[in-house]
Design a protein around this motif. Structure first.
Motif, short mmCIF file in Angstrom:
data_model
loop_
_atom_site.label_atom_id
_atom_site.label_comp_id
_atom_site.label_asym_id
_atom_site.label_seq_id
_atom_site.Cartn_x
_atom_site.Cartn_y
_atom_site.Cartn_z
N PRO A 91 31.30 44.90 38.76
CA PRO A 91 30.71 44.68 40.08
C PRO A 91 31.77 44.21 41.07
CG PRO A 91 30.17 42.87 38.63
CD PRO A 91 30.89 43.88 37.79
N SER A 92 31.49 44.33 42.36
CA SER A 92 32.43 43.89 43.39
C SER A 92 32.25 42.40 43.64
CB SER A 92 32.19 44.69 44.69
OG SER A 92 32.42 46.05 44.50
N ASP A 93 32.59 41.59 42.66
CA ASP A 93 32.43 40.14 42.71
C ASP A 93 33.71 39.49 42.22
OD1 ASP A 93 31.70 37.51 42.59
OD2 ASP A 93 30.04 37.80 41.19
N PRO A 94 34.34 38.63 43.04
CA PRO A 94 35.59 38.00 42.60
C PRO A 94 35.46 37.25 41.28
CG PRO A 94 35.24 37.66 44.94
CD PRO A 94 33.98 38.26 44.42
N ALA A 95 34.27 36.79 40.95
CA ALA A 95 34.11 36.03 39.71
C ALA A 95 34.30 36.88 38.47
CB ALA A 95 32.73 35.38 39.69
N VAL A 96 34.29 38.20 38.63
CA VAL A 96 34.37 39.07 37.47
C VAL A 96 35.80 39.23 36.96
CG1 VAL A 96 34.77 41.32 38.59
CG2 VAL A 96 33.34 41.21 36.54
#
Length: 732
Positions: free
Chosen positions: A590-595
């Motif tokens: 996903p487009s999530d920095p946490a990933v």
């Protein structure tokens, strides 16, 4: 009434007439006896009435043996029966007959040329009462005409090709049998390979190669076989001719001949066995250099070589020398062009896992110049491979140089991971510029053509997909594991350099173990058959599969290629492989920095499964940089993929078409250092565009390990803000 004692006819008239006749009688006798003709007079029954001494000597008979007898009784045999028929023809028609013949008569040891004249003798009423036969020896005139005809024939028969051996053979064919019974042509060893002989005199001890030889009887009396090299003794006429630069004529009775026999009894034994008694060696010289020597021999049934024969041998050898030198120069130029051509082709195929490959390049026959056909195998990112074949218009060094430029251009365009159709579009523009340059630089009498055809294919061993595009090129063949053969229907397009029309590619899934066959039209097209017939022959050849690709190449060339190809041919055979599922790992993110932290963790776990944990440090850093850039600057979907092959490849794909660019960050810049770090830590990186965005990839050697001192080992990169996600979890 008195009778003429010469003609046995009545003499009428008074005393004055008798006195005149008496005066004419000795003159008539002198004319008959001293004539250069061999003369004979025969009556209407072909009985000989009179014959002169020259005719008697020619037939090796006395006058008494001939006179009073019919010709065929005195001289039996087919040739005299033919003469009798001509005499009868003259008696019947009253018209003279003229004939020429070349034969041996009883009074001569050798054959000679004769001019035979047969004319009627008529009385005052025009009635034929006898026949007159005159024979004149015209051997010298005949031989002069033969020499002239021989020189004329040599001007067209020698030098029909630019092949050294063929030209030497043509010289032998011309001189046999009219000038010699046996002929040898020996060339200096350097000449047969096209090299430039050293100027100056030839050393006494010389090594020569037998280029051609022949004999009227078929059995050549020589200890040297065709193509063999040999050392010739100094006493041999051929060596003496080489060292002196002048013809050497010898034979039985010559002291030099005796010395030759003593120095080489094994050679001379064959000469004596065949009765060869006259030797003539003529140096082969052209444009101031010595190429070899021609040796002519005559047997026991012919006269020894005369001075006129030496002149004609020199003339023929001089003509052959120019042709041989032209052939030698062409051989050298062809070897140079071929060396250039082969140096521009792959010397060995690069290591890659996508396909097993084998290739062949065959130049055209010697009468045609080296062409511009080529093939190439180019490893691409993601374990993919590009397969290329191409053909540049024309022959010679110009075509080879043009091929080198084009092959370099293809490699450069392939390095930026262009799809096949886009690559050919850029290549078409380049060829157009090359053509414009050639037009501006070419002389008025030289065509500036710079055309080419090309086929470009990219095979992916992960997806088993192959994309193919062609520009004016023959379609590739596909042999599936079940043995079926099909020509892939790739959209046709014009050759490179014409411009104006787009190129199209086709994508197809290829079964594992299939064989792709790429080739140039020189393999399937020839003067005596169209391309459809050539393609059918190729199909039949491919149906006979072989586990060895090298054997497959040989079978194709042996079955499809013409015996005398007029164009060069390139062949590339590739058997496809596939990377198994345990060599590829893929994650959709996903487009999530946490990933980012989770992506690094998954990568570390997979590297541990592959037992290459030493690569974890660099791989985690690369994943962090590439995934972070995709999240910050691109759009979804985002996919991370690892490929374990000869190298470890890390790929991050996204939906954006904007590609990153490497630059050096200034001291106070807050970004720009991450990609530089990736470039420093990996052996290669790049971007390729896809139908739905782009893929950024980086490759690292499987021997890569974390450097001593962590990141400090790579110098001061300042604040790694591009990697500062959650405090660079897992890297601190």
């Amino acid at each position: 009434m008195a009778l003429d004692t010469h003609t046995n006819t009545p003499v009428t008239g008074g005393g004055a007439d008798r006195r005149a006749g008496a005066q004419r009688a000795p003159i008539t006798e002198w004319a008959f006896d001293q004539s250069p003709f061999a003369l004979a007079v025969h009556d209407t029954d072909l009985v000989c009435l009179r014959v002169n001494d020259r005719m008697c000597r020619m037939f090796d008979m006395t006058e008494d043996q001939i006179r009073g007898r019919c010709l065929t009784d005195a001289l039996p045999g087919p040739q005299f029966e033919a003469l009798a028929r001509y005499m009868r023809q003259v008696l019947d028609t009253g018209e003279p007959v003229q004939r020429e013949t070349y034969r041996r008569v009883p009074g001569e040891d050798l054959e000679r040329a004769w001019s035979v004249s047969i004319a009627p003798l008529k009385d005052d009423q025009g009635r034929t009462r006898a026949v007159w036969v005159g024979v004149l020896d015209i051997t010298e005139q005949y031989r002069a005409r033969q020499r002239l005809a021989l020189v004329n024939e040599a001007s067209t028969a020698i030098g029909s090709t630019l092949d050294v051996t063929r030209t030497a053979r043509e010289l032998v064919d011309v001189v046999l049998p009219r000038l010699a019974d046996v002929a040898f042509v020996d060339l200096l060893e350097s000449v047969t390979g096209g090299a430039e002989p050293r100027p100056g005199p030839v050393p006494a001890t010389v090594v020569m190669r037998r280029a051609a030889h022949g004999s009227v009887g078929g059995d050549v009396p020589s200890v040297v076989r065709l193509g063999d090299i040999d050392h010739y003794p100094e006493s041999f006429p051929s060596v003496r001719a080489l060292t002196s630069g002048e013809p050497v004529l010898t034979g039985s009775g010559d002291p030099g001949y005796l010395a030759m026999i003593e120095s080489a009894p094994d050679r001379i034994g064959l000469v004596l066995e065949h009765g060869l008694h006259s030797f003539l060696s003529v140096p082969i010289r052209a444009r101031g250099i010595t190429l070899g020597v021609a040796t002519f021999l005559r047997g026991r049934d012919r006269e020894p070589f005369a001075p006129d024969d030496v002149l004609i041998a020199e003339e023929l050898t001089a003509r052959a020398a120019v042709c041989l030198d032209n052939a030698r120069r062409y051989t050298r130029e062809r070897a140079t062009a071929l060396a250039l051509q082969r140096s521009l082709l792959p010397q060995r195929f690069p290591e890659q896992s996508a396909v097993e490959v084998a290739g062949r390049y065959l130049p055209a026959s010697a009468n045609h110049g080296i062409g511009g056909d080529w093939f190439d195998v180019i490893p691409l990112s993601g374990s993919r491979v590009a397969l290329v074949v191409g053909d540049v218009v024309g022959h010679g060094l110009y075509a080879s140089a043009a091929m080198g430029r084009l092959r370099t251009a293809v490699r450069t365009l392939a390095d930026i991971d262009l799809p096949p159709d886009e690559l050919l579009t850029h290549l078409d523009d380049l060829v157009g510029r090359f053509t414009a340059e050639a037009e501006a630089a070419a002389p008025e009498d030289q065509g500036p053509d710079f055309g080419a055809t090309c086929l470009y294919a990219v095979y992916d061993p992960v997806s088993r997909m192959c994309g193919i595009a062609r520009a004016g090129h023959t379609p590739p063949a596909l042999v599936t594991p079940d043995g079926s053969v099909d020509f892939i229907d790739v959209p046709a397009a014009p050759p490179l350099g014409l411009g104006g029309l787009p190129f199209e590619s086709v994508d197809l899934e290829i079964p594992v173990g299939s064989t792709l066959v790429l080739y140039t039209d020189g393999l399937v097209r020839s003067r005596d058959r169209d391309i459809e017939a050539g393609l059918e022959r190729l199909r039949r050849a491919l149906a006979r599969t072989s586990p060895s690709l090298e054997t497959t190449c040989e079978n194709i060339l042996g079955s499809v290629l013409p015996d005398q190809p007029v164009d060069d041919a390139a062949l590339l055979v590739a058997r496809t492989r596939v990377l198994t599922g345990d060599q590829v790992a893929t994650w959709d993110l996903p487009s999530d920095p946490a990933v980012v932290a989770d992506a690094r963790k998954k990568v570390t776990e997979r590297l541990a499964e592959w037992d290459i944990g030493d690569a974890a440090f660099v791989t985690e850093l690369v994943v962090s940089e590439l995934v972070t850039n995709a999240i910050r600057h691109a759009e979804g979907p985002i996919r991370l993929r690892l490929i374990l092959d000869r190298v470890l490849t890390c790929e991050v794909s996204d939906g954006s078409e904007t590609a990153p660019h490497l630059r050096r960050a200034r001291v106070f810049d807050e970004g720009g250092r991450g990609l530089l770090l990736v470039a420093q830590l990996t052996q290669a990186w790049g971007t390729r565009h896809t139908a739905h965005g782009k893929t950024i990839w980086a490759e690292q050697s499987l021997l890569a390990q974390a450097p001593p001192g962590g990141l400090a080992g790579f110098g001061d990169f300042g604040d790694l803000d591009d990697l500062d996600l959650d405090g660079l979890e897992g890297l601190g």
